[in-house]
Design an enzyme around this catalytic site. Structure first.
Site, PDB file in Angstrom:
ATOM      1  N   GLU A  61       0.489  -0.950  -0.424  1.00  0.00           N
ATOM      2  CA  GLU A  61       0.247  -0.081   0.131  1.00  0.00           C
ATOM      3  C   GLU A  61       0.972   1.199   0.216  1.00  0.00           C
ATOM      4  O   GLU A  61       1.996   0.935   0.683  1.00  0.00           O
ATOM      5  CB  GLU A  61      -1.045  -0.135   1.076  1.00  0.00           C
ATOM      6  CG  GLU A  61      -1.926  -0.840   1.209  1.00  0.00           C
ATOM      7  CD  GLU A  61      -2.747  -1.330   0.432  1.00  0.00           C
ATOM      8  OE1 GLU A  61      -3.158  -0.001  -0.396  1.00  0.00           O
ATOM      9  OE2 GLU A  61      -3.274  -2.442   0.400  1.00  0.00           O
TER      10      GLU A  61
ATOM     11  N   ARG B 266     -17.151  -1.758   5.596  1.00  0.00           N
ATOM     12  CA  ARG B 266     -17.963  -2.829   4.623  1.00  0.00           C
ATOM     13  C   ARG B 266     -18.678  -3.711   4.760  1.00  0.00           C
ATOM     14  O   ARG B 266     -20.286  -3.671   4.670  1.00  0.00           O
ATOM     15  CB  ARG B 266     -16.942  -3.164   3.276  1.00  0.00           C
ATOM     16  CG  ARG B 266     -17.781  -4.584   2.638  1.00  0.00           C
ATOM     17  CD  ARG B 266     -17.003  -4.486   1.202  1.00  0.00           C
ATOM     18  NE  ARG B 266     -15.601  -5.212   1.743  1.00  0.00           N
ATOM     19  CZ  ARG B 266     -15.541  -6.341   2.266  1.00  0.00           C
ATOM     20  NH1 ARG B 266     -17.098  -7.381   2.124  1.00  0.00           N
ATOM     21  NH2 ARG B 266     -14.743  -6.707   3.120  1.00  0.00           N
TER      22      ARG B 266
ATOM     23  N   CYS C 176      -7.716  -2.284   8.376  1.00  0.00           N
ATOM     24  CA  CYS C 176      -6.907  -2.202   7.552  1.00  0.00           C
ATOM     25  C   CYS C 176      -5.998  -0.288   7.494  1.00  0.00           C
ATOM     26  O   CYS C 176      -4.831  -0.143   7.527  1.00  0.00           O
ATOM     27  CB  CYS C 176      -6.141  -3.169   6.157  1.00  0.00           C
ATOM     28  SG  CYS C 176      -5.889  -4.695   6.863  1.00  0.00           S
TER      29      CYS C 176
ATOM     30  N   HIS D 157      -1.296  -5.692   2.574  1.00  0.00           N
ATOM     31  CA  HIS D 157      -2.131  -6.639   2.366  1.00  0.00           C
ATOM     32  C   HIS D 157      -1.435  -7.986   1.554  1.00  0.00           C
ATOM     33  O   HIS D 157      -1.075  -7.724   0.437  1.00  0.00           O
ATOM     34  CB  HIS D 157      -3.513  -5.967   1.298  1.00  0.00           C
ATOM     35  CG  HIS D 157      -4.197  -5.553   1.812  1.00  0.00           C
ATOM     36  ND1 HIS D 157      -4.428  -3.898   2.169  1.00  0.00           N
ATOM     37  CD2 HIS D 157      -5.306  -6.052   2.161  1.00  0.00           C
ATOM     38  CE1 HIS D 157      -5.453  -3.570   2.972  1.00  0.00           C
ATOM     39  NE2 HIS D 157      -6.215  -4.329   3.579  1.00  0.00           N
TER      40      HIS D 157
END
Ligand code: PCA
Length: 209
Positions: A81, A91, A144, A168
């Protein structure tokens, strides 16, 4: 000179019984890299609590670099990232049952932080070790991203010299099999090969301040 790298993983979430990032952190305990002391930690998938736990680990271990790991069901490669956004928009509920919509990680904080890890060199080292890797411009809006943003905000507001960022990793083959979805997966052995290659690069990088 010995460098300390703190590597964290997350507990399972979203109905899964494993998290590849937690498995990678467990496997790291038996990995030796010359001149590198690896400290590990496991974070809860709980808003607010994950960042508090991470800040406590940072103050206890005093690392030169922090590499946080998390699972991404969408990742088709090890995903490094570049950016953490000041946004929480879950979500799915976190492991404490909380849902957060359109809320900042840090009230009044900058819109985003770039990772301070040598992301390009990590990407190249991972690929050179034979493991698919890519750079990403979004760590999402769940735990995250929240953890990455909070860590970089903490480093910035305390003028800390450690480098920090987030990687990730794809799901494990057994997760994809159990969920019966046509998704990409990566074996723990392959993930570990990439992770060790990246940690060697991180260990060789100068401190950020
Ligand atoms: N992945 C989630 C949170 C915990 C994890 O391993 C995420 O990408 O936000």
């Amino acid at each position: 000179m010995q460098r300390t790298i703190l590597v964290t993983g997350f507990e399972p979430f979203g109905g899964s019984s494993v998290n590849p990032s937690a498995e990678a952190v467990k496997a790291l305990r038996s990995v030796r890299i010359p001149r590198v002391a690896i400290a590990t930690g496991l974070l809860p998938v709980v808003g607010g609590e994950a960042q508090r736990r991470l800040r406590a680990l940072v103050s206890a271990k005093k690392p030169d670099a922090v590499v946080c790991l998390g699972e991404s069901g969408a990742a088709t490669a090890i995903t490094i990232e570049r950016l953490a956004a000041n946004l929480r928009d879950y979500r799915i509920a976190d492991n404490a049952g909380a849902t957060v919509v359109d809320s900042p990680v840090a009230e009044g904080g900058p819109a985003a932080y770039f990772a301070t890890l040598p992301v390009r060199a990590m990407h190249d080292a991972c690929r050179a070790a034979g493991v698919p890797a890519e750079l990403s411009m979004s760590a999402g809006t769940y735990l995250c991203n929240e953890t990455m943003y909070a860590l970089l905000h903490h480093a910035s507001t305390t003028n800390a010299s450690f480098r920090a960022g987030f990687v990730h990793v794809p799901q494990l083959p057994e997760q994809v099999l159990a969920e019966r979805r046509g998704r990409a997966s990566m074996s723990l052995d392959t993930t570990m090969k990439g992770l060790v290659a990246m940690l060697r690069v991180v260990a060789g990088a100068k401190r950020s301040r």
